[in-house]
Scaffold this motif. Structure first.
Motif, PDB file in Angstrom:
ATOM      1  N   LYS A  18      46.676  41.708  35.792  1.00  0.00           N
ATOM      2  CA  LYS A  18      45.861  42.708  35.600  1.00  0.00           C
ATOM      3  C   LYS A  18      45.608  42.508  37.112  1.00  0.00           C
ATOM      4  CE  LYS A  18      40.916  41.384  35.678  1.00  0.00           C
ATOM      5  NZ  LYS A  18      39.964  40.098  35.001  1.00  0.00           N
ATOM      6  N   ALA A  22      45.720  46.118  38.248  1.00  0.00           N
ATOM      7  CA  ALA A  22      44.116  47.096  39.135  1.00  0.00           C
ATOM      8  C   ALA A  22      45.128  47.312  40.666  1.00  0.00           C
ATOM      9  CB  ALA A  22      43.239  45.890  39.906  1.00  0.00           C
ATOM     10  N   ILE A 210      37.165  48.572  39.106  1.00  0.00           N
ATOM     11  CA  ILE A 210      38.435  47.863  38.691  1.00  0.00           C
ATOM     12  C   ILE A 210      38.379  47.031  39.642  1.00  0.00           C
ATOM     13  CG2 ILE A 210      40.806  48.432  38.548  1.00  0.00           C
ATOM     14  CD1 ILE A 210      40.227  51.110  38.155  1.00  0.00           C
ATOM     15  N   ARG A 211      37.896  47.128  41.115  1.00  0.00           N
ATOM     16  CA  ARG A 211      38.286  45.964  41.570  1.00  0.00           C
ATOM     17  C   ARG A 211      37.425  44.782  42.183  1.00  0.00           C
ATOM     18  NH1 ARG A 211      41.766  48.644  46.535  1.00  0.00           N
ATOM     19  NH2 ARG A 211      43.824  48.616  45.895  1.00  0.00           N
ATOM     20  N   LEU A 214      38.624  41.771  39.154  1.00  0.00           N
ATOM     21  CA  LEU A 214      39.083  40.458  39.939  1.00  0.00           C
ATOM     22  C   LEU A 214      38.774  39.396  40.499  1.00  0.00           C
ATOM     23  CD1 LEU A 214      41.699  42.947  42.571  1.00  0.00           C
ATOM     24  CD2 LEU A 214      42.764  42.421  39.954  1.00  0.00           C
TER      25      LEU A 214
END
Length: 452
Positions: A18, A22, A210-211, A214
């Motif tokens: 992942k 990312a 997306i980030r 995290l």
């Protein structure tokens, strides 16, 4: 019955992939923004923002604005490295992406020199500085994130996704500019060049989503929970790890190969001295980047088996030779030769050093100063690499066609990376929690002797 705590470098199942994904996507989106400027600086900006009555001077000034971002990057690295080692990698990764998207969009909205005179290049430089500050923290934070999530025996492979993402962004930028460069001259110079910059809005939105998802790395979380974060990472870095910072600065000069390939060689090939078309040279860059996307993880995986140093050395020394061959090919005007040697130089050989440096540099430092060490070291070296394009334009002579001088200049810039690699420690077998331990221990011992 108590369950033993996982080792410090353990990451939850699925997190390494992942984090790498990312990092790849975020870096590709961020560096799409950064690299479209390079294409525009070589092909468009001399006529839009500078006095085109003197094409050589206009090109020189335009390429100088490309280097401005690299001059701003060390300043950004000091700030973002400090914040990243205190607050975490994730926060920096989100911030840098948003700043890059905003500054790139604003470039697409700028008035031209014909509209506002000398104010136009001033605004252009200001936006480029913001791009440089963003880029200063992007790779270091993404590298730290992937390295600290990766399995210890595959750190090279997982960390390379940041750089293959960077190449993906460069490929995307090139592909976007191919149809733009094919527009009629009037449309290209009026509105066509702005479109790739406006697309950065979508880039920023996708990257943000997306980030934000995290997780912070287990190494940083463990550092925070046990020893706590360092109050002044830069002080610790200068005291205990200065030698490795200097190695990273020297190693980062290898990026000159990229800037010469993507900017100066493009301007030279499309100049009156050679006469190749914009679209054909953009295709050379595009295909070289396609090859690099495959080569980077392969070289990185090899470094997990044989070590960082031999793979990095092969890339640095080989680039000095193959860039000479590539510029010679351009001087012949033979497009098949340019395509072949362009792919060899940039797609294959340069990718050896480019794919390994994220793990090679990151493994020189412990968790508490890793982001600062990589950010500051690389950005100082990258600053020189950014202005390598301007120096190349100067030493290429009044007609801009002395490619041998540029080739020798590029080869000279490959020497410090070779020296840095020869003098560095091999770290592929060192456990993640012990990275940077020797340098830190030596620094602490020196401090004790001074205070005794």
């Amino acid at each position: 019955m108590s369950v033993p705590a996982p080792p410090r470098d353990a990451s939850p199942p699925g997190q390494p992939k992942k984090a790498a994904t990312a990092a790849w996507i975020g870096s590709a989106l961020e560096y799409y923004d950064f690299f479209i400027y390079g294409s525009a600086a070589a092909l468009i900006f001399p006529e839009v923002f500078f006095d085109d009555s003197d094409p050589a001077t206009a090109t020189l000034l335009s390429l100088a604005t490309f280097g401005v971002a690299y001059a701003a990057r060390p300043i950004g690295a000091l700030f973002l490295g400090h914040v990243g080692d205190r607050l975490g990698r994730k926060k920096i990764m989100v911030f840098t992406l948003m700043l890059m998207g905003l500054s790139t969009f604003l470039i697409g909205c700028l008035p031209t020199r014909d509209q506002v005179g000398t104010l136009a290049p001033v605004l252009l430089v200001l936006c480029r500085v913001l791009q440089g500050i963003s880029a200063a923290g992007e790779q270091a934070s993404a590298n730290s994130m992937t390295l600290e999530h990766a399995p210890p025996d595959r750190r090279g492979f997982f960390t390379s996704f940041t750089l293959s993402g960077t190449q993906g962004g460069q490929l995307l930028a090139t592909l976007v500019f191919i149809p733009v460069a094919a527009l009629p001259e009037e449309q290209l110079l009026s509105w066509g060049w702005r479109v790739p910059f406006w697309l950065s809005v979508a880039v920023a939105v996708v990257g943000y989503v997306i980030r934000r998802r995290l997780d912070e790395t287990p190494a940083f979380a463990q550092q925070t929970a046990t020893e706590g974060v360092v109050r002044m990472p830069l002080v610790v870095l200068a005291r205990d790890h200065w030698a490795d910072v200097l190695r990273v600065v020297a190693g980062a000069l290898i990026a000159s190969v990229s800037t010469i390939f993507t900017v100066w060689a493009l301007a030279y090939a499309t100049s009156d001295a050679v006469g190749m078309s914009r679209s054909s040279m953009l295709w050379v860059a595009a295909l070289a980047n396609v090859v690099a996307l495959a080569a980077i993880p392969l070289w990185a995986a090899l470094s997990d088996r044989v070590g960082r140093r031999p793979v990095y050395l092969a890339g640095a020394a080989g680039s000095a030779v193959t860039m000479f061959l590539y510029l010679w090919a351009i001087s012949t005007g033979s497009y098949p030769l340019v395509m072949l040697l362009g792919i060899l130089a940039f797609g294959v050989v340069y990718s050896a050093a480019n794919g390994v440096w994220p793990s090679f540099y990151g493994e020189m430092f412990p968790t508490r100063v890793r982001l600062s060490g990589v950010a500051i070291g690389t950005q100082i070296g990258f600053a020189v690499a950014g202005f390598a394009v301007t120096f190349a334009a100067r030493i290429a002579g009044p007609d801009g066609d002395d490619w041998t001088a540029v080739a020798l200049f590029t080869a000279a810039l490959c020497v410090p990376p070779v020296i840095a690699a020869v003098t560095a420690r091999e770290t592929r077998l060192v456990p993640t929690e012990r990275l940077g331990e020797r340098a830190a221990g030596e620094g602490a011992e020196r401090t004790e002797k001074v205070t005794a």
